[in-house]
Write a protein that holds these residues in place. Sequence first.
Motif, PDB file in Angstrom:
ATOM      1  N   ASN A 112       0.826  -1.206   0.000  1.00 24.50           N
ATOM      2  CA  ASN A 112       0.000   0.000   0.000  1.00 24.50           C
ATOM      3  C   ASN A 112       0.856   1.250   0.000  1.00 24.50           C
ATOM      4  OD1 ASN A 112      -2.704  -0.189  -0.300  1.00 24.50           O
ATOM      5  ND2 ASN A 112      -3.061  -0.858   1.806  1.00 24.50           N
ATOM      6  N   LYS A 113       1.989   1.163   0.707  1.00 20.68           N
ATOM      7  CA  LYS A 113       2.873   2.324   0.792  1.00 20.68           C
ATOM      8  C   LYS A 113       3.673   2.489  -0.488  1.00 20.68           C
ATOM      9  CE  LYS A 113       3.742   2.640   5.640  1.00 20.68           C
ATOM     10  NZ  LYS A 113       4.590   2.012   6.643  1.00 20.68           N
ATOM     11  N   LEU A 114       4.148   1.358  -1.010  1.00 26.24           N
ATOM     12  CA  LEU A 114       5.068   1.428  -2.147  1.00 26.24           C
ATOM     13  C   LEU A 114       4.396   1.848  -3.453  1.00 26.24           C
ATOM     14  CD1 LEU A 114       7.396  -1.654  -1.575  1.00 26.24           C
ATOM     15  CD2 LEU A 114       7.970   0.772  -1.444  1.00 26.24           C
ATOM     16  N   ILE A 115       3.347   1.132  -3.850  1.00 29.36           N
ATOM     17  CA  ILE A 115       2.833   1.331  -5.195  1.00 29.36           C
ATOM     18  C   ILE A 115       1.823   2.476  -5.332  1.00 29.36           C
ATOM     19  CG2 ILE A 115       1.936   0.160  -7.222  1.00 29.36           C
ATOM     20  CD1 ILE A 115       2.561  -2.453  -5.557  1.00 29.36           C
ATOM     21  N   PRO A 116       0.835   2.532  -4.451  1.00 29.24           N
ATOM     22  CA  PRO A 116      -0.261   3.460  -4.721  1.00 29.24           C
ATOM     23  C   PRO A 116       0.173   4.914  -4.827  1.00 29.24           C
ATOM     24  CG  PRO A 116      -0.797   1.982  -2.950  1.00 29.24           C
ATOM     25  CD  PRO A 116       0.649   1.828  -3.217  1.00 29.24           C
ATOM     26  N   GLN A 117       1.266   5.256  -4.154  1.00 30.08           N
ATOM     27  CA  GLN A 117       1.745   6.629  -4.218  1.00 30.08           C
ATOM     28  C   GLN A 117       1.812   7.098  -5.661  1.00 30.08           C
ATOM     29  OE1 GLN A 117       2.492   6.246  -0.900  1.00 30.08           O
ATOM     30  NE2 GLN A 117       1.856   8.346  -0.584  1.00 30.08           N
ATOM     31  N   LYS A 118       2.454   6.247  -6.496  1.00 29.26           N
ATOM     32  CA  LYS A 118       2.589   6.563  -7.910  1.00 29.26           C
ATOM     33  C   LYS A 118       1.224   6.679  -8.565  1.00 29.26           C
ATOM     34  CE  LYS A 118       7.000   4.390  -8.944  1.00 29.26           C
ATOM     35  NZ  LYS A 118       7.497   3.106  -9.416  1.00 29.26           N
ATOM     36  N   ALA A 119       0.390   5.694  -8.282  1.00 32.72           N
ATOM     37  CA  ALA A 119      -0.932   5.668  -8.909  1.00 32.72           C
ATOM     38  C   ALA A 119      -1.709   6.933  -8.568  1.00 32.72           C
ATOM     39  CB  ALA A 119      -1.703   4.436  -8.449  1.00 32.72           C
ATOM     40  N   GLU A 120      -1.576   7.361  -7.340  1.00 33.17           N
ATOM     41  CA  GLU A 120      -2.301   8.560  -6.930  1.00 33.17           C
ATOM     42  C   GLU A 120      -1.756   9.807  -7.632  1.00 33.17           C
ATOM     43  OE1 GLU A 120      -4.126   7.611  -2.543  1.00 33.17           O
ATOM     44  OE2 GLU A 120      -2.175   8.593  -2.711  1.00 33.17           O
ATOM     45  N   ASP A 121      -0.425   9.814  -7.794  1.00 32.10           N
ATOM     46  CA  ASP A 121       0.170  10.937  -8.523  1.00 32.10           C
ATOM     47  C   ASP A 121      -0.411  11.029  -9.921  1.00 32.10           C
ATOM     48  OD1 ASP A 121       1.638  11.435  -6.374  1.00 32.10           O
ATOM     49  OD2 ASP A 121       3.527  10.595  -7.110  1.00 32.10           O
ATOM     50  N   LYS A 122      -0.479   9.847 -10.570  1.00 27.15           N
ATOM     51  CA  LYS A 122      -1.008   9.783 -11.920  1.00 27.15           C
ATOM     52  C   LYS A 122      -2.412  10.361 -11.970  1.00 27.15           C
ATOM     53  CE  LYS A 122       0.841   5.923 -14.532  1.00 27.15           C
ATOM     54  NZ  LYS A 122       0.607   4.499 -14.698  1.00 27.15           N
ATOM     55  N   VAL A 123      -3.234   9.928 -11.015  1.00 26.35           N
ATOM     56  CA  VAL A 123      -4.608  10.376 -11.005  1.00 26.35           C
ATOM     57  C   VAL A 123      -4.700  11.881 -10.846  1.00 26.35           C
ATOM     58  CG1 VAL A 123      -6.766  10.292  -9.702  1.00 26.35           C
ATOM     59  CG2 VAL A 123      -5.542   8.185 -10.201  1.00 26.35           C
ATOM     60  N   SER A 124      -3.873  12.421  -9.936  1.00 29.74           N
ATOM     61  CA  SER A 124      -3.957  13.846  -9.718  1.00 29.74           C
ATOM     62  C   SER A 124      -3.461  14.620 -10.950  1.00 29.74           C
ATOM     63  CB  SER A 124      -3.165  14.256  -8.482  1.00 29.74           C
ATOM     64  OG  SER A 124      -1.845  13.799  -8.572  1.00 29.74           O
ATOM     65  N   GLU A 125      -2.477  14.012 -11.663  1.00 26.62           N
ATOM     66  CA  GLU A 125      -2.024  14.632 -12.893  1.00 26.62           C
ATOM     67  C   GLU A 125      -3.153  14.718 -13.910  1.00 26.62           C
ATOM     68  OE1 GLU A 125       1.395  12.590 -14.424  1.00 26.62           O
ATOM     69  OE2 GLU A 125       2.524  13.082 -12.606  1.00 26.62           O
ATOM     70  N   GLU A 126      -3.864  13.576 -13.995  1.00 30.04           N
ATOM     71  CA  GLU A 126      -4.976  13.510 -14.955  1.00 30.04           C
ATOM     72  C   GLU A 126      -6.007  14.600 -14.631  1.00 30.04           C
ATOM     73  OE1 GLU A 126      -6.439   9.531 -14.901  1.00 30.04           O
ATOM     74  OE2 GLU A 126      -4.643   8.777 -15.879  1.00 30.04           O
ATOM     75  N   VAL A 127      -6.222  14.776 -13.342  1.00 26.03           N
ATOM     76  CA  VAL A 127      -7.221  15.762 -12.922  1.00 26.03           C
ATOM     77  C   VAL A 127      -6.784  17.166 -13.344  1.00 26.03           C
ATOM     78  CG1 VAL A 127      -8.235  16.902 -10.897  1.00 26.03           C
ATOM     79  CG2 VAL A 127      -8.110  14.409 -11.008  1.00 26.03           C
ATOM     80  N   GLU A 128      -5.478  17.421 -13.190  1.00 29.01           N
ATOM     81  CA  GLU A 128      -4.976  18.738 -13.569  1.00 29.01           C
ATOM     82  C   GLU A 128      -5.103  18.987 -15.067  1.00 29.01           C
ATOM     83  OE1 GLU A 128      -1.734  18.836  -9.993  1.00 29.01           O
ATOM     84  OE2 GLU A 128      -1.012  18.934 -12.053  1.00 29.01           O
ATOM     85  N   VAL A 129      -4.807  17.941 -15.847  1.00 28.96           N
ATOM     86  CA  VAL A 129      -4.929  18.076 -17.300  1.00 28.96           C
ATOM     87  C   VAL A 129      -6.379  18.359 -17.646  1.00 28.96           C
ATOM     88  CG1 VAL A 129      -4.798  16.862 -19.508  1.00 28.96           C
ATOM     89  CG2 VAL A 129      -2.972  16.602 -17.808  1.00 28.96           C
TER      90      VAL A 129
ATOM     91  N   LYS B 105     -10.616   1.320 -11.884  1.00 25.82           N
ATOM     92  CA  LYS B 105      -9.683   1.734 -12.932  1.00 25.82           C
ATOM     93  C   LYS B 105      -8.372   2.196 -12.313  1.00 25.82           C
ATOM     94  CE  LYS B 105     -12.318   3.567 -16.804  1.00 25.82           C
ATOM     95  NZ  LYS B 105     -12.839   4.888 -17.145  1.00 25.82           N
ATOM     96  N   LYS B 106      -8.513   2.991 -11.249  1.00 29.14           N
ATOM     97  CA  LYS B 106      -7.342   3.558 -10.587  1.00 29.14           C
ATOM     98  C   LYS B 106      -6.431   2.451 -10.079  1.00 29.14           C
ATOM     99  CE  LYS B 106      -7.972   6.164  -6.809  1.00 29.14           C
ATOM    100  NZ  LYS B 106      -8.756   7.193  -6.120  1.00 29.14           N
ATOM    101  N   CYS B 107      -7.025   1.311  -9.733  1.00 30.54           N
ATOM    102  CA  CYS B 107      -6.262   0.259  -9.073  1.00 30.54           C
ATOM    103  C   CYS B 107      -5.866  -0.865 -10.001  1.00 30.54           C
ATOM    104  CB  CYS B 107      -7.065  -0.324  -7.926  1.00 30.54           C
ATOM    105  SG  CYS B 107      -7.441   0.878  -6.683  1.00 30.54           S
ATOM    106  N   GLY B 108      -6.161  -0.715 -11.293  1.00 29.48           N
ATOM    107  CA  GLY B 108      -5.860  -1.809 -12.215  1.00 29.48           C
ATOM    108  C   GLY B 108      -4.433  -2.323 -12.089  1.00 29.48           C
TER     109      GLY B 108
END
Lengths: 129, 257
Positions: A112-129, B105-108
Amino acid sequence: MIYGVALLAGCMFAGSFVGNLLGILTGLNSDIGGVGFAMILLLLATNSKTVNKIMPAGYTKGVEFWKEMFIPVIIALSASQNVASAIDGGLLALLAGVGVVVVMMLMIPLLNKLIPQKAEDKVSEEVEV
Amino acid sequence: MKAIANIFVELFIDNAFVMSFLIVGIISLFSKFVADKLTRGKIHSSAIAIFLGLILAYVGGRATGGSKGLSDLPIFAGIGILGGSSFRDFAIISTSYGAKFSEIKKCGVIGVVALLIGVIGTFFVGALIAIAFGYHDAASVTTIAAGTVTFVVGPVTGAAVGADSAVIALSIAAGVVKSITVMLLTPMVAKKIGLTTPRAAMVFGGLMGTTSGTSAGLAATDPKLVPYGAMVATFYTGLGCLLCPSVLYFIMKIFLP
């Protein structure tokens, strides 16, 4: 009521079909993730505007009924497990079964600590775009 | 008196499926009472009900020597229908209704990573335990390790690598123990391991696998998390059947000549 239950049944067969097809293609001859595909199908169907137009109003009650029945089904499932033989399986079966669960559970906070950080960054980037 | 009892027994056997609703309802009501009064809501009532179900399964298995727990007793046969794989899958699918697609989707990617770590990690932990217990041939170690992946992967792998039938039985037992452990342990440790979000539930489903164990464990923790964990977990057995008799068996063969 019946419309929702029927939709659910349809999703189950469609998903299992995909799962079995995948099984044949990979040479395993078993259902691979059929339930998972069915879940995605149901999710797509209940969110789709066309499906909601075709289906009579209130059809989702049939799906909701089974959603409520999930825990009772799981209670019945637990009551029909082969608990006696699991305990009779001896120390190796007990240790191996419990051991893998404990190790994997310890890994959850780590993953949970290692991977999701990146995933969350991606999501927030998408939101900004 | 005996004649009256016989009427009931026959009614229950003739209407086994309807009987299962009554039984599960009584178990649930009793569990709710225990959860509210004795534990003051600290333990989820479904956790108690699932635990009770397992105890009843043990009693049933002991009484009949069968493999389907309580449902091997003729008057409780309906439990085996309601709790069988068909209704299990049907009910699990229904839980995806209302889940958020954006979360999934976020968690794929995480789901896939968790699945790989789950299957491979479990396999090697299982293999080490099998070796510690004195198994040194690749086929036996692989089969027992595959059993700790799930109780379906064990026999599939065992058949593929030509393992002894006693070893296959052992692998199934290990898989059943795993499934039961997940059911019981999950609600107890949920908060400590951060099992509170859809994301964590998907990681959990990928690491644990066992669809029965994961869905029961999450149901007793927070029913909202079930679809996320269960969806990932359903791919676990397939991945296990794919990896265990092939890549993982070959790795075992290198280390265990």
